[in-house]
Scaffold this motif. Structure first.
Motif, short mmCIF file in Angstrom:
data_model
loop_
_atom_site.label_atom_id
_atom_site.label_comp_id
_atom_site.label_asym_id
_atom_site.label_seq_id
_atom_site.Cartn_x
_atom_site.Cartn_y
_atom_site.Cartn_z
N GLY A 24 -10.63 40.23 55.77
CA GLY A 24 -11.91 39.78 56.31
C GLY A 24 -12.01 38.27 56.38
O GLY A 24 -12.51 37.71 57.37
N VAL A 25 -11.54 37.59 55.34
CA VAL A 25 -11.55 36.12 55.35
C VAL A 25 -10.65 35.60 56.46
O VAL A 25 -11.00 34.63 57.15
N ARG A 26 -9.51 36.22 56.64
CA ARG A 26 -8.60 35.81 57.72
C ARG A 26 -9.26 35.97 59.09
O ARG A 26 -9.18 35.09 59.95
N LEU A 27 -9.90 37.11 59.30
CA LEU A 27 -10.58 37.34 60.57
C LEU A 27 -11.74 36.37 60.77
O LEU A 27 -11.92 35.83 61.87
N ALA A 28 -12.52 36.13 59.71
CA ALA A 28 -13.65 35.22 59.82
C ALA A 28 -13.18 33.80 60.13
O ALA A 28 -13.82 33.08 60.91
N TRP A 29 -12.08 33.39 59.51
CA TRP A 29 -11.55 32.04 59.76
C TRP A 29 -11.16 31.88 61.22
O TRP A 29 -11.44 30.86 61.85
N ARG A 30 -10.52 32.90 61.79
CA ARG A 30 -10.10 32.85 63.19
C ARG A 30 -11.30 32.88 64.12
O ARG A 30 -11.45 32.04 65.01
N TRP A 31 -12.19 33.84 63.91
CA TRP A 31 -13.31 34.01 64.83
C TRP A 31 -14.34 32.89 64.72
O TRP A 31 -15.05 32.60 65.68
N SER A 32 -14.42 32.26 63.57
CA SER A 32 -15.40 31.17 63.41
C SER A 32 -15.05 29.97 64.27
O SER A 32 -15.90 29.11 64.50
N ALA A 33 -13.82 29.88 64.76
CA ALA A 33 -13.40 28.77 65.60
C ALA A 33 -13.64 29.03 67.08
O ALA A 33 -13.38 28.16 67.92
N LEU A 34 -14.13 30.22 67.41
CA LEU A 34 -14.30 30.60 68.80
C LEU A 34 -15.77 30.74 69.16
O LEU A 34 -16.61 31.02 68.30
N PRO A 35 -16.12 30.55 70.45
CA PRO A 35 -17.49 30.85 70.88
C PRO A 35 -17.82 32.31 70.58
O PRO A 35 -16.95 33.17 70.66
N ALA A 36 -19.06 32.57 70.21
CA ALA A 36 -19.43 33.94 69.83
C ALA A 36 -20.88 34.20 70.18
O ALA A 36 -21.70 33.28 70.21
N ASP A 37 -21.19 35.47 70.44
CA ASP A 37 -22.58 35.83 70.67
C ASP A 37 -23.25 36.11 69.33
O ASP A 37 -22.64 36.01 68.27
N ALA A 38 -24.52 36.46 69.37
CA ALA A 38 -25.28 36.66 68.14
C ALA A 38 -24.72 37.82 67.32
O ALA A 38 -24.74 37.78 66.08
N PHE A 39 -24.21 38.84 67.98
CA PHE A 39 -23.69 40.00 67.26
C PHE A 39 -22.42 39.66 66.50
O PHE A 39 -22.26 40.04 65.34
N ARG A 40 -21.49 38.92 67.12
CA ARG A 40 -20.28 38.51 66.45
C ARG A 40 -20.60 37.53 65.32
O ARG A 40 -20.02 37.58 64.24
N MET A 41 -21.52 36.61 65.58
CA MET A 41 -21.93 35.65 64.56
C MET A 41 -22.48 36.37 63.33
O MET A 41 -22.12 36.04 62.19
N PHE A 42 -23.31 37.38 63.54
CA PHE A 42 -23.87 38.13 62.42
C PHE A 42 -22.77 38.90 61.69
O PHE A 42 -22.79 38.97 60.45
N GLN A 43 -21.82 39.44 62.42
CA GLN A 43 -20.74 40.18 61.80
C GLN A 43 -19.89 39.26 60.92
O GLN A 43 -19.51 39.63 59.80
N ILE A 44 -19.62 38.05 61.41
CA ILE A 44 -18.86 37.09 60.60
C ILE A 44 -19.65 36.70 59.36
O ILE A 44 -19.13 36.71 58.24
N GLY A 45 -20.93 36.36 59.54
CA GLY A 45 -21.75 35.92 58.42
C GLY A 45 -21.91 37.00 57.35
O GLY A 45 -21.78 36.72 56.15
N SER A 46 -22.15 38.23 57.78
CA SER A 46 -22.30 39.31 56.81
C SER A 46 -20.97 39.58 56.11
O SER A 46 -20.94 39.91 54.92
N GLY A 47 -19.86 39.41 56.84
CA GLY A 47 -18.55 39.61 56.23
C GLY A 47 -18.25 38.55 55.18
O GLY A 47 -17.67 38.86 54.12
N VAL A 48 -18.65 37.30 55.44
CA VAL A 48 -18.44 36.24 54.46
C VAL A 48 -19.24 36.54 53.19
O VAL A 48 -18.74 36.36 52.07
N TYR A 49 -20.48 36.99 53.37
CA TYR A 49 -21.29 37.35 52.19
C TYR A 49 -20.61 38.46 51.39
O TYR A 49 -20.52 38.38 50.16
N LEU A 50 -20.11 39.48 52.09
CA LEU A 50 -19.50 40.60 51.38
C LEU A 50 -18.22 40.18 50.66
O LEU A 50 -17.94 40.69 49.56
N ALA A 51 -17.44 39.27 51.26
CA ALA A 51 -16.23 38.80 50.58
C ALA A 51 -16.58 38.17 49.24
O ALA A 51 -15.96 38.45 48.21
N ALA A 52 -17.61 37.29 49.26
CA ALA A 52 -18.05 36.65 48.01
C ALA A 52 -18.65 37.66 47.06
O ALA A 52 -18.45 37.60 45.84
N PHE A 53 -19.39 38.63 47.60
CA PHE A 53 -20.05 39.64 46.76
C PHE A 53 -19.02 40.52 46.05
O PHE A 53 -19.15 40.81 44.85
#
Length: 355
Positions: free
Chosen positions: A225-254
Motif C-alpha cells: 500500500g505504501v508503494r502504491l501510495a508513493w507512486r500514485w501521489s506523484a500523479l494527477p488524480a480525481d477525488a476518488f483516487r485521492m481519497f483512496q490514497i489518503g485512507s490507505g495512508v491512514y490504514l498503513a499507520a493504523f
C-alpha cells in the motif's frame, strides 16, 4: 498555472515574499497535526474538572475540541485534493505527500506515545511530536528541487500487478475485519457478549497457523500500500483516487500502530490480555483518561477508513467490470455513510453506551 508558479515569475522582494507565503500556506495541514494533541488536552481538561459540576460551556468546548481533533485529517485530504489536479513541481509533490501523512496523525500520535514508553524515553510525547512535524516541514521547505515528479498518468505494469495482489490480499483480510468489527459492535450489548464472541473467534485467528499468516498479510498490505501510495501521489488524480490514497495512508499507520500496541506493548512486554477492558481503557475509560483520549479519534477513524478504503476499492472493481460510473459512485457514497455509522456505533460502545 498554479499559485506557486505565479509567485515564482514575480520579480524582486515581492516575489520572495509571495512565494514564502504560498509555501507556508501549504503547511496548514502540518500545523493542524501539530495542534492535534493539544486539542485532546483541552478536551480532557474540559470534561475532567478537579471539582464541581461540568458546566454547559465546558461540554460545548469539549465537543468542539474532540470534533476538531477527529476532523484534523480533513485538512490533509483538502490539501492533497487541491494539489492533485495537475502534475506537481518538486515542492508541490513534497507538500502533497506531507499532506497525506498528516491524515494519519491519530495513529502516529498513539505510536509516538507507545513507542516512547517501550523505549523508556522519559520525554514528553507532545514535545517529540511537535519536533517531528517541524522537521518534516523544514524538509518540505528546504528540500532539493532536483527531484522531478512523474509526469505520465500511466501506471507501470509492475505497479498494476501489485494493485491486483493488494486487492486479493484485502479480500482475504476482509474475513477477519468483518468478524473483528462485528465483535466490537456487539460491545453495545455489554462486555460479556463481546468476550463470549471473541473467545470463539480467537480459536481461529489466534491459532498457531492462522495468526502468523494474518500478521504477515497485514504487513504485506502495508508495504504494498505504501508503494502504491508513493507512486500514485506523484500523479494527477480525481477525488476518488485521492481519497483512496489518503485512507490507505491512514490504514498503513493504523495497522503498524495497532500491531505494535497489541503484540509488542500489551502481549509481549506488559503481558496484558487485549480484551474489552484493554480496548476501552478500563477502569477509567477512554473519555476521562488523559492518555487514552487519543484512542478515540484513532479507533473511530480507523474503523471509518478501513471500510471506506474497501468501498473505494470496490468502486474501482465495479467500474473495471462495466458498471456505470454513476452507479459505482452511489455505491461508494453509501459505503462511506455506512462506514461512518458503524464507526460511531463502535465508539459509542467503547465509551460506555449500551443497548
Amino acid at each position: 498555472m498554479s499559485a506557486i508558479e505565479q509567485g515564482r515569475i514575480r520579480t524582486g522582494d515581492k516575489r520572495l515574499t509571495n512565494t514564502t507565503a504560498e509555501k507556508l500556506r501549504w503547511l496548514i495541514p502540518a500545523a493542524g497535526a501539530m495542534a492535534y494533541p493539544f486539542l485532546l488536552d483541552t478536551f480532557h481538561l474540559a470534561v475532567s474538572p478537579t471539582s464541581g459540576q461540568i458546566s454547559t460551556v465546558r461540554l460545548v468546548l469539549a465537543a468542539l475540541c474532540l470534533f476538531a481533533a477527529t476532523a484534523a485529517p480533513l485538512l490533509g485530504l483538502a490539501c492533497a485534493w487541491w494539489l492533485t489536479k495537475a502534475a506537481p513541481s518538486s515542492f508541490e509533490l513534497r507538500v502533497r505527500r506531507l499532506a497525506y501523512v498528516t491524515i494519519a496523525a491519530p495513529p502516529l500520535f498513539v505510536l509516538t506515545g507507545v513507542g516512547l514508553g517501550l523505549l523508556h524515553i522519559h520525554v514528553s510525547d507532545e514535545l517529540v511530536w511537535v519536533a517531528g512535524w517541524l522537521a518534516a516541514c523544514l524538509y518540505v521547505l528546504l528540500g532539493s528541487e532536483q527531484e522531478r515528479p512523474a509526469k505520465s498518468t500511466a501506471i507501470a505494469p509492475s505497479i498494476a500487478r501489485w494493485r491486483v495482489v493488494h486487492g486479493v490480499a484485502a479480500a482475504v483480510i476482509l474475513l477477519y475485519v468483518a468478524f473483528h468489527l462485528t465483535n466490537h459492535l456487539l460491545g453495545l450489548f455489554g462486555p460479556e457478549v463481546h468476550a463470549a464472541v471473541m473467545k470463539v473467534g480467537r480459536t481461529v485467528y489466534r491459532s498457531s497457523v492462522i495468526e502468523p499468516i494474518l500478521v504477515a498479510l497485514m504487513l504485506f498490505q502495508v508495504a504494498v500500500g505504501v508503494r502504491l501510495a508513493w507512486r500514485w501521489s506523484a500523479l494527477p488524480a480525481d477525488a476518488f483516487r485521492m481519497f483512496q490514497i489518503g485512507s490507505g495512508v491512514y490504514l498503513a499507520a493504523f495497522i503498524i500502530t495497532h500491531l505494535n500496541s497489541a503484540f509488542v506493548s500489551a502481549r509481549a512486554v506488559h503481558h496484558i490480555d487485549t480484551n474489552w477492558a484493554w480496548a476501552s481503557g478500563a477502569p477509567t475509560g477512554l473519555i476521562h483518561d488523559a492518555w487514552s483520549i487519543r484512542l478515540v479519534p484513532h479507533y473511530a477513524l480507523g474503523v471509518f477508513f478501513v471500510l471506506a478504503h474497501l468501498a473505494s476499492g470496490l468502486r474501482g472493481v465495479l467500474i473495471a467490470h462495466g458498471v456505470a460510473t454513476a452507479v459505482a459512485n452511489r455505491i461508494w457514497a453509501t459505503g462511506l455513510a455506512a462506514a461512518g455509522l458503524i464507526a460511531l456505533a463502535i465508539m459509542s460502545g467503547l465509551c460506555g453506551a449500551r443497548i
